[in-house]
Design an enzyme around this catalytic site. Structure first.
Site, PDB file in Angstrom:
ATOM      1  N   ARG A 130       0.855  -1.177   0.000  1.00 24.50           N
ATOM      2  CA  ARG A 130       0.000   0.000   0.000  1.00 24.50           C
ATOM      3  C   ARG A 130       0.902   1.241   0.000  1.00 24.50           C
ATOM      4  O   ARG A 130       2.039   1.192   0.462  1.00 24.50           O
ATOM      5  CB  ARG A 130      -0.887   0.017   1.244  1.00 24.50           C
ATOM      6  CG  ARG A 130      -1.773  -1.224   1.419  1.00 24.50           C
ATOM      7  CD  ARG A 130      -2.473  -1.200   2.768  1.00 24.50           C
ATOM      8  NE  ARG A 130      -3.340  -2.362   2.950  1.00 24.50           N
ATOM      9  CZ  ARG A 130      -2.948  -3.522   3.484  1.00 24.50           C
ATOM     10  NH1 ARG A 130      -1.686  -3.669   3.884  1.00 24.50           N
ATOM     11  NH2 ARG A 130      -3.807  -4.509   3.632  1.00 24.50           N
ATOM     12  N   LYS A 164      -1.573  -3.256   8.181  1.00 21.80           N
ATOM     13  CA  LYS A 164      -2.633  -2.881   9.111  1.00 21.80           C
ATOM     14  C   LYS A 164      -2.466  -3.624  10.429  1.00 21.80           C
ATOM     15  O   LYS A 164      -2.087  -4.795  10.446  1.00 21.80           O
ATOM     16  CB  LYS A 164      -4.004  -3.194   8.500  1.00 21.80           C
ATOM     17  CG  LYS A 164      -4.332  -2.339   7.279  1.00 21.80           C
ATOM     18  CD  LYS A 164      -5.707  -2.662   6.734  1.00 21.80           C
ATOM     19  CE  LYS A 164      -6.043  -1.761   5.548  1.00 21.80           C
ATOM     20  NZ  LYS A 164      -7.383  -2.061   4.990  1.00 21.80           N
ATOM     21  N   HIS A 223      -4.797   2.033  -4.802  1.00 21.17           N
ATOM     22  CA  HIS A 223      -4.353   0.634  -4.759  1.00 21.17           C
ATOM     23  C   HIS A 223      -4.044   0.055  -6.141  1.00 21.17           C
ATOM     24  O   HIS A 223      -3.915  -1.154  -6.289  1.00 21.17           O
ATOM     25  CB  HIS A 223      -5.439  -0.235  -4.102  1.00 21.17           C
ATOM     26  CG  HIS A 223      -5.366  -0.250  -2.610  1.00 21.17           C
ATOM     27  ND1 HIS A 223      -4.514   0.549  -1.887  1.00 21.17           N
ATOM     28  CD2 HIS A 223      -6.054  -0.977  -1.692  1.00 21.17           C
ATOM     29  CE1 HIS A 223      -4.682   0.327  -0.596  1.00 21.17           C
ATOM     30  NE2 HIS A 223      -5.601  -0.593  -0.454  1.00 21.17           N
ATOM     31  N   ARG A 281      -1.128  -2.287  -6.302  1.00 19.95           N
ATOM     32  CA  ARG A 281      -1.402  -3.464  -5.467  1.00 19.95           C
ATOM     33  C   ARG A 281      -2.343  -4.422  -6.188  1.00 19.95           C
ATOM     34  O   ARG A 281      -2.121  -5.635  -6.213  1.00 19.95           O
ATOM     35  CB  ARG A 281      -2.001  -2.998  -4.139  1.00 19.95           C
ATOM     36  CG  ARG A 281      -2.257  -4.089  -3.110  1.00 19.95           C
ATOM     37  CD  ARG A 281      -2.622  -3.419  -1.786  1.00 19.95           C
ATOM     38  NE  ARG A 281      -3.152  -4.338  -0.808  1.00 19.95           N
ATOM     39  CZ  ARG A 281      -2.408  -5.093  -0.003  1.00 19.95           C
ATOM     40  NH1 ARG A 281      -1.093  -5.064  -0.107  1.00 19.95           N
ATOM     41  NH2 ARG A 281      -2.966  -5.885   0.887  1.00 19.95           N
ATOM     42  N   HIS A 324      -2.906 -10.337   3.650  1.00 20.85           N
ATOM     43  CA  HIS A 324      -4.300 -10.581   3.983  1.00 20.85           C
ATOM     44  C   HIS A 324      -4.396 -11.615   5.098  1.00 20.85           C
ATOM     45  O   HIS A 324      -3.732 -12.661   5.033  1.00 20.85           O
ATOM     46  CB  HIS A 324      -5.076 -11.102   2.764  1.00 20.85           C
ATOM     47  CG  HIS A 324      -5.317 -10.055   1.724  1.00 20.85           C
ATOM     48  ND1 HIS A 324      -5.607 -10.365   0.416  1.00 20.85           N
ATOM     49  CD2 HIS A 324      -5.311  -8.699   1.794  1.00 20.85           C
ATOM     50  CE1 HIS A 324      -5.770  -9.241  -0.276  1.00 20.85           C
ATOM     51  NE2 HIS A 324      -5.595  -8.230   0.548  1.00 20.85           N
ATOM     52  N   TYR A 340      -9.436 -11.552  -6.385  1.00 16.86           N
ATOM     53  CA  TYR A 340      -8.569 -11.408  -7.556  1.00 16.86           C
ATOM     54  C   TYR A 340      -8.710 -12.591  -8.503  1.00 16.86           C
ATOM     55  O   TYR A 340      -8.454 -12.461  -9.702  1.00 16.86           O
ATOM     56  CB  TYR A 340      -7.114 -11.259  -7.122  1.00 16.86           C
ATOM     57  CG  TYR A 340      -6.860  -9.977  -6.364  1.00 16.86           C
ATOM     58  CD1 TYR A 340      -6.790  -8.755  -7.025  1.00 16.86           C
ATOM     59  CD2 TYR A 340      -6.706  -9.987  -4.987  1.00 16.86           C
ATOM     60  CE1 TYR A 340      -6.570  -7.583  -6.329  1.00 16.86           C
ATOM     61  CE2 TYR A 340      -6.488  -8.812  -4.282  1.00 16.86           C
ATOM     62  CZ  TYR A 340      -6.423  -7.616  -4.957  1.00 16.86           C
ATOM     63  OH  TYR A 340      -6.225  -6.459  -4.263  1.00 16.86           O
TER      64      TYR A 340
END
Length: 305
Positions: free
Chosen positions: A147, A177, A250, A253, A276, A285
């Site tokens: 990110r 995160k 993004h 990404r 993730h 995706y």
């Protein structure tokens, strides 16, 4: 108990115990500010709200013309607040029956390999040392799937060399995160761009700051580059290549993940590379690549139609 005190306590818990980023804390604060405004307009006590009051709050959000995703995010913040308040302050939780409206699942926008290449190459400006920094940032975004906020948080010491059976691999440490760390390998194009930036641009930028700066990417004053400045570099590249309107924060990404899966990468590996926590998040995706397979089949197979 006053709402302001309970809200402050909740935000402290998110910051200290859950380790959320300052950007996430700010988002929670903005959403709870909407709820505080509702309480003020209706003269309601947050400790005495009923499920009907929460329904009225949801209606008030819709009347503002907010997108469904924004309304759902605000309701989620209020739910989290009440869950915390019920445990910490013995407040009755009126949100237990509130269900967020479902929104259509959108596929991430991925660019083609040629478009990504043009975006990256557009950062090169002859005779401008700063362009080496911008070029390295774009290369790193695509090479790591990071990110923008993660890239500006990288320190110079976060780049290392790992020895493998196939030779040395340059590895980048990213902080995602919830302060979760992950290691991602870098390709030779990104490594080359970083070497140019390190030797030809960063020393001059670092010299402008009396204090030693650990950040990898520096601004014109020798301090850590801001998230807004890094995003502007991406936007400038989009304008230079005629891709404005198709570039989101993004975009690198999304393209990184899609191109890896198109190339045959295992979805679990892509999950780890993206940071993730659940493979379900990464699976969106695969919808893109399956769609490409279907399109190829329908146009190439004699009995597809």
């Amino acid at each position: 108990m006053k709402f302001e005190a309970a809200r402050s306590s909740y935000l402290d818990q998110l910051r200290i115990e859950r380790g959320l980023s300052s950007n996430s804390i700010s988002a929670y604060a903005r959403d709870l500010a909407k709820f505080e405004e509702f309480l003020g307009n209706t003269r309601k006590d947050f400790e005495k709200l009923t499920p009907q009051d929460l329904t009225d709050f949801e209606v008030s959000l819709k009347s503002r013309g907010l997108a469904l995703s924004s309304s759902n995010r605000t309701l989620s913040a209020v739910k989290g607040f009440y869950k915390y308040a019920s445990l910490e302050f013995d407040v009755v939780n009126p949100t237990l029956e509130i269900v967020s409206a479902k929104i259509a699942r959108k596929l991430p926008k991925a660019l083609s390999v040629d478009e990504v290449t043009r975006l990256i190459e557009s950062a090169k400006r002859e005779g401008d040392p700063i362009s080496l920094r911008d070029f390295a940032i774009l290369e790193l975004l695509y090479s790591s799937g990071a990110r923008v906020s993660e890239i500006v948080g990288v320190n110079a010491a976060d780049i290392s060399i790992s020895k493998t059976a196939d030779g040395d691999v340059t590895v980048l440490k990213l902080r995602g995160k919830g302060s979760k760390e992950r290691l991602v390998p870098l390709g030779k194009f990104a490594v080359s761009a970083l070497e140019d930036y390190f030797t030809r641009t960063r020393p001059a930028l670092a010299a402008k700051n009396a204090k030693s700066e650990a950040a990898l990417f520096l601004n014109s004053r020798g301090k850590r580059l801001s998230r807004q400045s890094a995003w502007q570099i991406v936007l400038d590249a989009a304008v230079a290549t005629g891709l404005e309107g198709r570039v989101s924060p993004h975009v690198f990404r999304h393209s990184y993940a899609t191109h890896l899966l198109d190339g045959g990468a295992d979805i679990r590996v892509v999950q780890e590379l993206l940071g993730h926590s659940s493979v379900t998040t990464t699976q969106i995706y695969t919808l893109i690549t399956i769609d490409k397979v279907r399109e190829s089949y329908s146009t190439a197979h004699p009995r597809a139609k």
